[in-house]
Design an enzyme around this catalytic site. Structure first.
Site, PDB file in Angstrom:
ATOM      1  N   LYS A 193       0.858  -1.129   0.161  1.00  0.00           N
ATOM      2  CA  LYS A 193       0.018  -0.044  -0.074  1.00  0.00           C
ATOM      3  C   LYS A 193       0.888   1.258  -0.038  1.00  0.00           C
ATOM      4  CE  LYS A 193      -3.520   2.450   2.665  1.00  0.00           C
ATOM      5  NZ  LYS A 193      -4.584   2.478   3.399  1.00  0.00           N
ATOM      6  N   ARG A 215       1.098  10.156   5.690  1.00  0.00           N
ATOM      7  CA  ARG A 215       1.212   8.723   6.063  1.00  0.00           C
ATOM      8  C   ARG A 215       2.621   8.105   5.602  1.00  0.00           C
ATOM      9  NH1 ARG A 215      -3.964   8.635   7.576  1.00  0.00           N
ATOM     10  NH2 ARG A 215      -5.668   8.838   6.476  1.00  0.00           N
ATOM     11  N   LYS A 246      -2.173  -1.692  -3.801  1.00  0.00           N
ATOM     12  CA  LYS A 246      -2.949  -0.677  -3.702  1.00  0.00           C
ATOM     13  C   LYS A 246      -2.249   0.614  -3.960  1.00  0.00           C
ATOM     14  CE  LYS A 246      -5.853   2.057  -0.738  1.00  0.00           C
ATOM     15  NZ  LYS A 246      -6.084   2.448   0.620  1.00  0.00           N
ATOM     16  N   SER A 272     -10.077   5.570  -5.214  1.00  0.00           N
ATOM     17  CA  SER A 272     -10.956   6.537  -5.409  1.00  0.00           C
ATOM     18  C   SER A 272     -10.434   7.236  -6.574  1.00  0.00           C
ATOM     19  CB  SER A 272     -11.248   7.197  -4.044  1.00  0.00           C
ATOM     20  OG  SER A 272      -9.952   7.807  -3.395  1.00  0.00           O
TER      21      SER A 272
HETATM   22  C1  PBG Z   1      -7.805   3.553   5.393  1.00  0.00           C
HETATM   23  C2  PBG Z   1      -8.093   3.389   3.865  1.00  0.00           C
HETATM   24  C3  PBG Z   1      -7.527   4.341   2.978  1.00  0.00           C
HETATM   25  C4  PBG Z   1      -7.845   3.708   1.601  1.00  0.00           C
HETATM   26  C5  PBG Z   1      -8.592   2.533   2.144  1.00  0.00           C
HETATM   27  N1  PBG Z   1      -8.616   2.410   3.427  1.00  0.00           N
HETATM   28  C6  PBG Z   1      -7.177   5.676   3.030  1.00  0.00           C
HETATM   29  C7  PBG Z   1      -5.934   5.828   3.319  1.00  0.00           C
HETATM   30  O1  PBG Z   1      -4.825   5.069   3.591  1.00  0.00           O
HETATM   31  O2  PBG Z   1      -5.398   7.051   3.475  1.00  0.00           O
HETATM   32  C8  PBG Z   1      -8.110   4.344   0.302  1.00  0.00           C
HETATM   33  C9  PBG Z   1      -9.095   3.788  -0.757  1.00  0.00           C
HETATM   34  C10 PBG Z   1      -9.345   4.692  -1.829  1.00  0.00           C
HETATM   35  O3  PBG Z   1      -8.688   5.627  -2.105  1.00  0.00           O
HETATM   36  O4  PBG Z   1     -10.335   4.388  -2.598  1.00  0.00           O
HETATM   37  N2  PBG Z   1      -6.494   3.419   5.688  1.00  0.00           N
END
Ligand code: PBG
Length: 323
Positions: A193, A215, A246, A272
């Protein structure tokens, strides 16, 4: 002259027979955002056709998904109250826990996956606990994440999906689930991620943007790809059953490397920001829906077995119409 490739393409039935990748409605996991309150189905600003649902409006949405042939959802909670340690994430009457019970009492025809993270529940918006200087407290966060996963399993979740990216959280969650009678609850780990701008629309939806800093100390640096293999290997050793990569679209190379190096189910998260780009282009008539199909096929071709996508419903409709 060898016309072999032409002969395989000339006849559409032969073309279909030798086709290597396809998309089916059961390849999709559909994300749902759950809010407190009653009778709410509200489109999220800047996130076209994606809604906040209150628990009492979930049945109709679930019925529609089943009707379309979609077999699984991933739940995200948007709580009213936040605190330093994200208590709402592991509360027995937390928003996700209520949603799981609602869906499970309504039907057993849909798989319920839950996102396990603290960011939507903490006042500071980070995925774990932070110290007074704003540094992430990795080890101190683990029991909170494990408690969250356990409370989801207790409420009836079929699979838990930790997205926090703390080190060693898969081992902590596995141990807690096992000790409490949930040996058979699989973990779908967000392993590779990346710290990505492609999550911005989600953060509006989830209200989980960090209040300070970013983050980058726990999510991956997108200049790297070897590192993804280390993350995946560690998570598998710790007990992950599925691996999520991801984002997906700008990370097809990562999906392929994971596929080539590990024999494990791979989930691509079509996030997203990727979704919004296409939706806006389609709304402005500079792109067509077929582009969505082409992009999702690219994720399969790269090596994804399953795709988490906000496009799931429109794709399911398209696949039905085109049959
Ligand atoms: C929570 C989480 C996030 C997403 C999924 N779980 C946001 C992040 O890590 O900032 C993002 C999903 C998306 O953008 O569709 N940690």
């Amino acid at each position: 002259m060898n016309l072999r490739m032409r002969r395989l393409r000339e006849n559409s039935l032969i073309r279909d027979m030798v086709r290597e990748n396809s998309l089916n409605t059961d390849d999709f996991i559909y994300p749902l955002f759950i809010v407190e309150g009653e009778d709410i189905k509200r489109e999220i600003k800047g996130f076209p056709d994606v809604y906040h649902f209150s628990v009492d409006r979930l049945n109709a949405e679930i019925d529609e998904l089943i009707e379309l042939g979609i077999k699984s959802v991933i739940l995200f909670g948007v709580p009213d109250v936040k605190d330093e340690v994200g208590s709402g994430a592991f509360a027995d009457d937390g928003i996700v826990q209520k949603a799981i019970r609602q869906i499970k009492s309504h039907t057993d025809e849909i798989l319920v996956i839950t996102d396990v993270c603290l960011c939507e529940y903490t006042s500071h918006g980070h995925c774990g606990l932070v110290d007074d200087c704003g540094h992430i407290l990795n080890d101190e966060s683990l029991p909170y994440l494990a408690k969250t996963a356990l409370s989801h399993a207790r409420a009836g979740a079929d699979i838990v999906a930790p997205s926090d990216m703390m080190d060693f959280r898969i081992a902590a969650i596995r141990e807690t689930l096992d000790e409490n009678g949930f040996k058979n609850t699989p973990i779908m780990a967000y392993s590779a991620k990346y710290a990505s701008k492609f999550y911005d629309p989600f953060r509006v939806a989830g209200g989980g943007a960090p209040q300070f800093g970013n983050r980058k100390s726990y999510q991956m640096d997108y200049h790297n790809s070897d590192e993804a293999l280390i993350e995946v290997e560690l998570d598998l050793q710790e007990g992950a059953d599925f691996i999520i990569v991801k984002p997906a679209l700008s990370y097809l190379d990562i999906i392929r490397r994971v596929k080539d190096n590990f024999n494990t189910p791979i989930i691509a998260y079509n996030v997203s920001g990727e979704y919004v780009l296409l939706k806006n282009a389609i709304a402005n008539a500079v792109a067509s829906e077929e582009m969505i199909y082409e992009i999702l096929i690219a994720m399969k071709r790269a090596g994804a077995d399953i795709i988490i996508t906000y496009h799931a419903k429109e794709m399911a409709k398209m696949l039905k119409e085109c049959k």
